[in-house]
Design a protein around this motif. Sequence first.
Motif, PDB file in Angstrom:
ATOM      1  N   UNK A  95     -12.309  -7.588  -2.175  1.00  0.00           N
ATOM      2  CA  UNK A  95     -11.384  -6.209  -2.067  1.00  0.00           C
ATOM      3  C   UNK A  95     -10.603  -5.838  -3.368  1.00  0.00           C
ATOM      4  N   UNK A  96     -10.078  -6.939  -3.918  1.00  0.00           N
ATOM      5  CA  UNK A  96      -9.252  -6.763  -5.303  1.00  0.00           C
ATOM      6  C   UNK A  96     -10.506  -6.289  -6.197  1.00  0.00           C
ATOM      7  N   UNK A  97     -11.649  -7.199  -6.390  1.00  0.00           N
ATOM      8  CA  UNK A  97     -12.700  -6.671  -7.181  1.00  0.00           C
ATOM      9  C   UNK A  97     -13.139  -5.286  -7.327  1.00  0.00           C
ATOM     10  N   UNK A 127      -9.324  -2.667   3.155  1.00  0.00           N
ATOM     11  CA  UNK A 127      -9.772  -1.421   2.235  1.00  0.00           C
ATOM     12  C   UNK A 127      -9.384  -0.191   2.859  1.00  0.00           C
ATOM     13  N   UNK A 128      -9.209  -0.111   4.198  1.00  0.00           N
ATOM     14  CA  UNK A 128      -9.127   0.904   5.100  1.00  0.00           C
ATOM     15  C   UNK A 128      -7.486   1.203   5.489  1.00  0.00           C
ATOM     16  N   UNK A 129      -6.720   0.202   4.779  1.00  0.00           N
ATOM     17  CA  UNK A 129      -5.250   0.014   5.394  1.00  0.00           C
ATOM     18  C   UNK A 129      -4.564   1.266   4.249  1.00  0.00           C
ATOM     19  N   UNK A 130      -3.520   1.693   5.019  1.00  0.00           N
ATOM     20  CA  UNK A 130      -2.923   2.967   4.132  1.00  0.00           C
ATOM     21  C   UNK A 130      -2.408   2.398   2.848  1.00  0.00           C
ATOM     22  N   UNK A 131      -1.775   1.225   2.797  1.00  0.00           N
ATOM     23  CA  UNK A 131      -1.488   0.409   1.532  1.00  0.00           C
ATOM     24  C   UNK A 131      -2.520   0.574   0.392  1.00  0.00           C
ATOM     25  N   UNK A 132      -3.708   0.350   0.728  1.00  0.00           N
ATOM     26  CA  UNK A 132      -4.872   0.188  -0.065  1.00  0.00           C
ATOM     27  C   UNK A 132      -5.265   1.566  -0.458  1.00  0.00           C
ATOM     28  N   UNK A 133      -5.453   2.508   0.620  1.00  0.00           N
ATOM     29  CA  UNK A 133      -5.896   3.680   0.228  1.00  0.00           C
ATOM     30  C   UNK A 133      -4.751   4.750  -0.363  1.00  0.00           C
ATOM     31  N   UNK A 134      -3.606   4.278  -0.235  1.00  0.00           N
ATOM     32  CA  UNK A 134      -2.566   5.102  -0.914  1.00  0.00           C
ATOM     33  C   UNK A 134      -2.509   4.799  -2.647  1.00  0.00           C
ATOM     34  N   UNK A 135      -3.364   3.581  -2.850  1.00  0.00           N
ATOM     35  CA  UNK A 135      -3.044   2.958  -4.387  1.00  0.00           C
ATOM     36  C   UNK A 135      -4.641   3.350  -5.009  1.00  0.00           C
TER      37      UNK A 135
END
Length: 507
Positions: A95-97, A127-135
Amino acid sequence: MSGSAVRYNLQSINPRQILAAIRREKARRAEGSLPEYIKQVWPTIEPGTRYVPNWHIDCIGEYLEAVDRHEIRRLIINIPPRHMKSLEVTVCYPTWSWITNPWKRFIKVSYSDMLSRKHNILSRDIITSPWYQGNWGDRYVLKGDVNRQNQFANDHHGMMYSTSTGGALTGEGGDVIIVDDPQNPIMANSETEREASINFFKNTLQTRLNDPKTGAIIVVMQRLHEQDLTGYILAENLGYEHLCLPAIAEKHTVVTFPISGREVVREEGDLLNPGRFDRQSLDDLKRSMGSLQFAGQFQQTPAPAGGIIFKREWLGQFYRQAPTMNMLIQSWDQPFTKSEGSAKCAGIVMGRRGADIYVFDLVNEKMEFTESVAAMRSLSGKWPKARAKVVENKANGPAIVSLLRKEIPGLVEFNPKGSKEERALSITPYLEAGNLHLPDPVQHPWVHDFVEDLLRFPKGTYKDTVDAFVQGVLYLMDKPAVSAPPVGTMQTHQSYWGAIGAETGRR
């Protein structure tokens, strides 16, 4: 500046802008560092669990970053269970890549399809988390028509696909293949399971890289057996970088990070992750698991450092100048053929003096039949006083004896009784009593490998050296230490017992 001006500037600052700037800075740091990314994503994947930082997480992170930069294309990571290996390598790294390389296609393999799916679901949850989507939600979008537990894709043709060892991969290809624990630890001693995981790796996984020149393969696992997948890769010299992190350092070791060059020095006895596994926890695990399983899974050495049947403390008597032997022999264990995974040809020169056994020389290589014959001729020429040449009556042994019987004197066929383990156990009293003497390893470096073969037996990859050694000990100890004289005059008997006394006195 007046006080009113200061109040005016402070009042003009928007707290939302400050928070947004902080968020952008944190995202920038996470995007540039996998360990920082893992620290920030932790509440998403392990809510309610405290994140415990440790240097090994940073080290693994740098190795994975080097893979992402195409600086490392083949990587093995051996590390104990419950040290975040799956979360870091299989769940978080892909997911980082995708933040900067959303086109990459990942294939994830574990021994269990359910476990592999779990890892893939966790990646999708990140990937679908608010943290990831927000960034990074603007970098790519997950495709709705390819969104299953074992496979999902994005609109940049990136994919994450999970399967089990031996599972279907028809038509699938990857840029990065991650093999995470290819064998169930419960089946550690199953030769069938080990061979299945190795064959799947050799014949299926290695062929699934989209571009063999740029694609990467990562194997992350705890060691289960000398002949597990890691053992196979290392034995075949396939060009893999190897990061081995035992729970307890067994010797002075310097671990160097591949990008920053940071060094972590581990002294003997140092714990890998004391914040999670302290000394008492590891001691309790060793008692409950047993030393053999603990050595593999936590120490990454499938045989205990102290040995299984033969103990290290029995193997510490070294000589520089050996005394005259009462009997000198060769002992041979011959293979069927020279091929990948086959046994080796092992020949050992040994002698006996009273109760003591001395080892002098060793041949131990994979050989064809003709090479084995040449090796026996060569060793016989080198050690002409080794009168008996003891050859196990199996594999190529009888054929070699038949061929060389008229050329080399003293060829003796040996018919072993019992299993290899039973025969090895039968000679342990001689070693435990201190009757075994080995050459000085400084002058004879092969002694190091010989000792390790003894310590790993019967779990080692090759058992030929130990078989030849055990056979030689059994043959030597079955013979009298000093040949008794024929019945004759008193003078003859007095000379005989005088010789025995002289021998004893010299010892």
